[in-house]
Design an enzyme around this catalytic site. Structure first.
Site, short mmCIF file in Angstrom:
data_model
loop_
_atom_site.label_atom_id
_atom_site.label_comp_id
_atom_site.label_asym_id
_atom_site.label_seq_id
_atom_site.Cartn_x
_atom_site.Cartn_y
_atom_site.Cartn_z
N HIS A 39 3.70 -5.21 3.88
CA HIS A 39 3.81 -5.77 5.10
C HIS A 39 3.29 -7.17 5.22
O HIS A 39 2.57 -7.63 4.15
CB HIS A 39 2.74 -4.83 6.12
CG HIS A 39 3.15 -3.36 6.34
ND1 HIS A 39 4.03 -3.15 7.21
CD2 HIS A 39 2.44 -2.38 6.02
CE1 HIS A 39 4.30 -1.85 7.25
NE2 HIS A 39 3.23 -1.27 6.24
N HIS A 92 0.84 -1.11 0.07
CA HIS A 92 -0.24 0.03 -0.08
C HIS A 92 0.94 1.17 0.14
O HIS A 92 2.13 1.07 0.13
CB HIS A 92 -1.06 -0.08 1.11
CG HIS A 92 -0.14 0.46 2.46
ND1 HIS A 92 -1.48 0.45 3.50
CD2 HIS A 92 0.80 -0.02 3.08
CE1 HIS A 92 -0.40 0.61 4.69
NE2 HIS A 92 0.64 0.41 4.33
N CYS A 128 5.84 6.17 4.21
CA CYS A 128 4.72 5.55 4.05
C CYS A 128 4.05 6.17 2.59
O CYS A 128 3.30 5.48 2.14
CB CYS A 128 3.71 5.34 5.10
SG CYS A 128 4.46 4.70 6.53
#
Lengths: 135, 135, 135, 135, 135, 135
Positions: free
Chosen positions: C41, C14, C33
């Site tokens: 993950h 993501h 991020c």
């Protein structure tokens, strides 16, 4: 109110098998867990009590006292045992972790005087565990 | 040379008991592990192979292929079984993890063609495990 | 009332990025991020249901049935996917674990008939996880 | 309402000793934990907050902001410290994990503006932890 | 030849400080680990021995006997101790895990008769551990 | 000679896909790992060095210095990156953990002066990891 948790562990063997059913029904529901010669697990037991920390000790309960209760009331009865054969209270009861955890609650609760039993957690594998709050 | 390790797990029941000994001798040596109605564990199996990564895949071995071998050659024979009663190769052998790991090596080794079996690790509890390098 | 928890895991990629903001705003809020080429993950999913153990099985729910529901309703949609690109229900939604866990609840809840969905826990790293109780 | 948990860790030394008691009473209650030259632990701290995910970020709280608060308000005061000697707020207080967790709550709670502190968990060993909900 | 590993754990306090150096030099090298009032850890000790499984027991060594040796020879000396103050063999020695593990080897090796000490692993935190093979 | 291991972690996205093959061949070999929009993992990196403990510090290497090297030489290049797109040294190379671990070795080895790089371990999931000893 602080919650204190103590972990213990024990090993046992069991078999999930409903004697009112056919072998086929048992296999369909319980799969390999119905195998006739037993299988077993490393069980992890987490017992959580709650209470006010004592002014003299800083403890909700002395963790060594809690451990002693768990060893006497639970591990003596379950560790290295066969839950279908060696535990009188489980006679006629399917020894699922759901049924075992309710029995553990009954064994422990009367022995906690100065704090209150809050929750028990019983881990069967890294993928499955149950919790019980007494009702 | 890169070493790749794949983890699998299985559950089983066993009893450590030497039939040439008295019950007292067995209890003195094996303690609760000699209990007659069995006990069990969640076993973790780590299998390490070594080889050169393949130019087309980047793999020493495809971990899914390794997993398939372990499921067919090991888990089919040990998962949810009683190691004293259900495993022909363990007849007359004490089902200690030392003896089981040497048997697992014999089961797996012939099935690895493109890489070499390096080490097996078998974990019985969080406090005890064994490793075997084939000799 | 006993609570049973089943663990599953899935991997995904993501990116945390608010398209209404400048790149600078995104970097200030989301740090690494927000990196444009994604990161990922190993997610761990713990699903807790509650109910009375069934008299015939000893189960709140058959853990294999629960696992099947989770595989069909959650893992099929999220495992090895890009949460920004591959999940229609997340279109226009920031794929934070907070937003993903509420979506997982919606996917699972209708499929639990004989027991009640109590809590979902979604672990993103060893340092961060979220829990959701449905409201 | 989603619950987000952040883990941090710190190391510290302490001694459980009630200065109003004799050495014998201390030894009887605290055992090796009363040893005069201290002992220590790797403490794990889990802090859980609850709130609605923000529409712009998808976050209950930015986990990096929460981590910064924990580092400033907790780790600066406890990490690599002696809880009997180096923490003014613990002067005259037995540095049990029960008493430490209530202090950590007081340190953290005022710094959470956009979400609500729900629970703190403090792990002392793999066998013992405490939880506190603020009352 | 099978390798068997037994895990034990102990808690201790220490301080990394070279008395031949200034406080500034100590702080520059050891950081928070030089703090004067000590800090501590939960140490995990893994001891690996190797040998042929015994024909009568299936054991390289009875894990309970190994545990007893570790409790007597290591835990009695280190558990709930201050490694700078309470361990005569560490007088004048920096109590780093490197120096402690070599000392543990010396304590254990003479007590293993029927199998060979192969490796000791000492875990200080989840991020740092040392191993020693005796030379 | 003592062996010291330091753990670090990083998150990344990748895709296993051989551009010389058809999509069908890729799917047959790599399964879901070939999905076109990437997936990711929490990677754990264990780096083991060996050497004699220094007389002044008791250290094989200062673990903080080792951590700094790993952050600069490895995490800067891999953390929150896409291994297919963001790592020049992996251009044209399948970003399997086998190929990544050999690259990490090349990045770290020149920066270790006072001790010797012994082993790198790279954990992709709880079920799969690789190790590399430099040859």
């Amino acid at each position: 109110m602080v919650y204190l948790t103590r972990r213990e562990h024990f090993n046992g063997a069991h078999r999930l098998y409903n004697s009112k059913w056919t072998d086929e029904q048992n296999a369909a529901t319980f799969g390999k867990c119905a195998n006739k010669n037993w299988h077993g697990h490393n069980f992890e037991l987490f017992v959580t009590v709650k209470g006010e920390p004592d002014a003299n000790t800083g403890f909700v309960i002395n963790a060594h006292d809690l451990s002693r209760i768990l060893k006497t009331e639970v591990l003596e009865k379950l560790d290295h045992k066969n839950f279908n054969l060696d535990v009188p209270e489980l006679e006629g009861v399917l020894p699922s972790i759901e049924n075992i955890i309710m029995l553990i609650w009954k064994w422990i609760a009367p022995h906690l005087k100065t704090c209150q039993l809050h929750c028990i957690k019983l881990v069967e594998t890294e993928n499955i565990y149950v919790e019980y709050y007494g009702t």
